[in-house]
Every structure is written in C-alpha cells, then in structure tokens.
Design a protein around this motif. Structure first.
Motif, short mmCIF file in Angstrom:
data_model
loop_
_atom_site.label_atom_id
_atom_site.label_comp_id
_atom_site.label_asym_id
_atom_site.label_seq_id
_atom_site.Cartn_x
_atom_site.Cartn_y
_atom_site.Cartn_z
N LYS A 1 49.91 42.38 36.25
CA LYS A 1 48.79 42.09 35.35
C LYS A 1 49.29 41.64 33.98
N GLN B 1 48.57 37.85 33.45
CA GLN B 1 47.25 37.84 32.81
C GLN B 1 46.13 37.58 33.83
N LYS C 1 43.35 39.02 36.65
CA LYS C 1 42.54 40.22 36.79
C LYS C 1 43.05 41.07 37.94
N GLU C 2 42.85 42.37 37.80
CA GLU C 2 43.32 43.32 38.81
C GLU C 2 42.72 43.02 40.18
N GLU C 3 41.44 42.64 40.22
CA GLU C 3 40.79 42.34 41.50
C GLU C 3 41.49 41.18 42.21
N LYS C 4 41.87 40.16 41.45
CA LYS C 4 42.56 39.01 42.02
C LYS C 4 43.93 39.42 42.55
#
Length: 94
Positions: free
Chosen positions: A65, A69, A71-74
């Motif tokens: 992350k 940069q 997103k955590e979901e991605k």
C-alpha cells in the motif's frame, strides 16, 4: 548471445527451451496476467518494482500500500488472483 523464441511451433528451439517454457517452469508470471491489473495498477506496481505475481505475494499488504499508493481492496484482489494462479499450477501437477 542466445536466441530465444516465444513458442516452438513444432520445431526445435535453440538451447531446448522457449521463453514461454522458461516462464512456466520458473513461475515468472508478470502481474499483467492478473485480471484486475489494469494499466494504472500496472504502472503503480512497476514504479514500486513489483513486476511478477510472486512479488505481490512476497510482500506484506501494508508495505505494498505504501509503495504503490493502491487501495487495500485492489491489492487484496491482486493477491487473491495471484494465489489462485499458483494454486491452479499446483493442482495441474497432481
């Protein structure tokens, strides 16, 4: 200098291995093989020196992350897909 071809279409590859076979044998799959790796995601991963699917699996999600940069979901989706790829590889051998 060695000559590599992508696939040996019925012929004999120089030095006995095609580039495709080397990638499969050594499991050096690029992150672009993952369905959720769009262009922006690839560019961010590339800038963070994350090129191979195993690179995604070898790093902690928090570190990824920070470095990408994203997103955590991605990242979770990418990790899930990478795990599926390697699980499929193992099941193919059995």
């Amino acid at each position: 200098m060695r000559l590599l071809c992508w696939r040996c279409g019925g012929g004999v590859c120089p030095f006995g291995m095609s580039l495709e076979k080397i990638i499969e044998t050594k499991k050096l799959y690029p992150v672009t093989i993952l369905r959720s790796c769009d262009r922006e995601t690839f560019e961010r991963l590339f800038l963070a020196d994350v090129i191979l699917t195993k690179d995604v699996l070898l790093q902690e999600i928090e570190k990824l992350k920070r470095r990408t940069q994203l997103k955590e979901e991605k990242l979770k989706k990418l990790i899930f897909e990478a795990r599926q790829l390697f699980a499929f590889e193992r099941s193919e051998k059995n």
